[in-house]
Design a protein around this motif. Structure first.
Motif, short mmCIF file in Angstrom:
data_model
loop_
_atom_site.label_atom_id
_atom_site.label_comp_id
_atom_site.label_asym_id
_atom_site.label_seq_id
_atom_site.Cartn_x
_atom_site.Cartn_y
_atom_site.Cartn_z
N THR A 1 0.80 3.40 2.23
CA THR A 1 1.41 3.64 3.88
C THR A 1 2.68 3.08 4.39
O THR A 1 3.25 2.90 5.63
CB THR A 1 -0.30 3.29 4.56
OG1 THR A 1 -0.31 1.54 4.80
CG2 THR A 1 -1.15 4.73 4.05
N LYS A 2 3.04 2.17 3.81
CA LYS A 2 4.39 0.74 3.99
C LYS A 2 5.31 0.91 3.56
O LYS A 2 5.06 0.75 1.74
CB LYS A 2 3.97 -0.85 4.49
CG LYS A 2 2.98 -0.51 5.34
CD LYS A 2 1.85 -1.83 5.95
CE LYS A 2 1.43 -1.97 6.62
NZ LYS A 2 0.72 -3.19 7.39
N ALA B 1 9.06 -1.30 2.79
CA ALA B 1 9.90 -2.20 2.65
C ALA B 1 11.72 -1.69 2.52
O ALA B 1 11.59 -1.37 1.00
CB ALA B 1 9.78 -3.37 1.86
N ILE C 1 10.10 -2.64 7.85
CA ILE C 1 8.81 -2.61 6.79
C ILE C 1 8.32 -1.58 8.08
O ILE C 1 8.57 -1.27 9.09
CB ILE C 1 7.80 -3.76 7.22
CG1 ILE C 1 8.35 -4.94 6.14
CG2 ILE C 1 6.19 -3.37 6.29
CD1 ILE C 1 6.83 -6.03 6.17
N TRP C 2 8.04 -0.38 7.12
CA TRP C 2 7.65 0.89 7.61
C TRP C 2 6.95 1.23 8.00
O TRP C 2 5.69 1.51 6.25
CB TRP C 2 8.60 2.12 7.57
CG TRP C 2 10.25 1.70 7.51
CD1 TRP C 2 11.37 1.50 6.65
CD2 TRP C 2 11.11 2.22 8.18
NE1 TRP C 2 12.17 1.39 6.71
CE2 TRP C 2 12.44 1.77 8.22
CE3 TRP C 2 11.03 2.56 9.02
CZ2 TRP C 2 13.53 2.05 8.42
CZ3 TRP C 2 12.01 3.21 10.54
CH2 TRP C 2 13.15 3.10 10.27
N ASP C 3 5.43 1.69 9.03
CA ASP C 3 4.21 1.90 8.63
C ASP C 3 4.06 3.33 9.06
O ASP C 3 4.47 4.05 9.93
CB ASP C 3 3.21 1.05 9.57
CG ASP C 3 1.96 1.08 9.35
OD1 ASP C 3 1.17 2.24 8.79
OD2 ASP C 3 1.24 0.10 9.31
N GLN D 1 4.75 3.11 13.01
CA GLN D 1 5.42 1.73 13.43
C GLN D 1 7.06 1.55 12.59
O GLN D 1 6.89 1.32 11.43
CB GLN D 1 4.46 0.88 13.59
CG GLN D 1 4.09 0.74 14.50
CD GLN D 1 2.40 0.20 14.69
OE1 GLN D 1 2.55 -0.83 14.07
NE2 GLN D 1 2.23 0.23 16.24
N GLU D 2 7.74 0.66 13.15
CA GLU D 2 8.61 -0.38 12.60
C GLU D 2 8.46 -1.96 12.77
O GLU D 2 8.31 -2.25 13.47
CB GLU D 2 9.91 -0.16 12.69
CG GLU D 2 11.59 -0.47 12.73
CD GLU D 2 12.57 0.26 12.71
OE1 GLU D 2 13.48 -0.24 12.87
OE2 GLU D 2 12.37 1.56 12.56
N ARG E 1 0.20 4.46 10.89
CA ARG E 1 0.83 3.73 12.51
C ARG E 1 1.90 4.81 13.23
O ARG E 1 2.28 4.30 14.91
CB ARG E 1 0.81 2.22 12.85
CG ARG E 1 -0.77 2.12 12.34
CD ARG E 1 -0.62 0.36 13.10
NE ARG E 1 -2.05 -0.14 12.10
CZ ARG E 1 -2.27 -0.99 11.68
NH1 ARG E 1 -1.47 -2.11 11.33
NH2 ARG E 1 -4.13 -1.93 11.52
N ARG F 1 3.27 -9.19 7.14
CA ARG F 1 2.19 -9.17 8.42
C ARG F 1 3.01 -9.72 10.10
O ARG F 1 2.47 -9.33 10.61
CB ARG F 1 0.67 -10.30 8.07
CG ARG F 1 0.21 -9.17 7.65
CD ARG F 1 -1.52 -9.96 6.58
NE ARG F 1 -0.99 -11.40 5.99
CZ ARG F 1 -0.75 -10.80 4.64
NH1 ARG F 1 -1.23 -10.59 3.52
NH2 ARG F 1 -0.33 -12.54 4.10
N SER G 1 1.09 -1.39 -0.03
CA SER G 1 0.01 -0.51 -0.16
C SER G 1 0.90 1.57 0.01
O SER G 1 2.00 0.91 0.45
CB SER G 1 -0.97 0.27 1.45
OG SER G 1 -0.13 0.09 2.30
N TRP H 1 8.53 -5.57 -2.75
CA TRP H 1 6.89 -6.35 -2.42
C TRP H 1 6.07 -7.10 -4.28
O TRP H 1 6.88 -6.28 -5.21
CB TRP H 1 6.56 -5.18 -1.95
CG TRP H 1 5.19 -5.04 -0.82
CD1 TRP H 1 4.12 -6.39 -1.12
CD2 TRP H 1 5.51 -4.70 0.18
NE1 TRP H 1 3.54 -6.12 0.66
CE2 TRP H 1 3.77 -5.46 1.15
CE3 TRP H 1 6.46 -3.43 0.77
CZ2 TRP H 1 3.59 -4.70 2.26
CZ3 TRP H 1 5.70 -3.08 2.46
CH2 TRP H 1 4.27 -4.31 2.97
#
Length: 97
Positions: A4-5, A7, A17-19, A24-25, A22, A62, A2, A40
């Protein structure tokens, strides 16, 4: 995949993987030397990586688990890319294969 992420490959033997939503990593570990390339899958939740350990790995982004490890190169994997429909994963390396 997506918008929003993201790699990334790294010299510290990890993929990340960077989100961006959120903040988050997630760290994916399993390579034994520098990770040089990551791609990806165009349609599925799957990531492929390759590096100086001569191993091509596929990952579930995931869970962060390695799905498969393939040793087909005799030297560093420098490039890999899924084709547009995701049926093929192409790789290239310093061994010219």
């Amino acid at each position: 995949p997506s918008d929003t992420k993201f790699a990334s490959a790294s010299d510290d033997q990890q993929l990340k993987i960077w989100d961006f939503i959120r903040g988050q990593e997630m760290v994916l570990s399993g390579h034994t030397w520098e990770v040089r390339t990551v791609d990806w899958h165009p349609h599925l939740g799957m990531i492929a990586s390759g590096g100086k350990d001569n191993v091509l790995k596929t990952w579930d982004p995931r869970s962060g688990k390695c799905l498969a490890s393939l040793r087909r190169h005799n030297n560093s994997i420098t490039e890999l890319q899924w084709n547009r429909n995701g049926n093929w994963l192409l790789s290239g390396g310093s061994d010219h294969n």
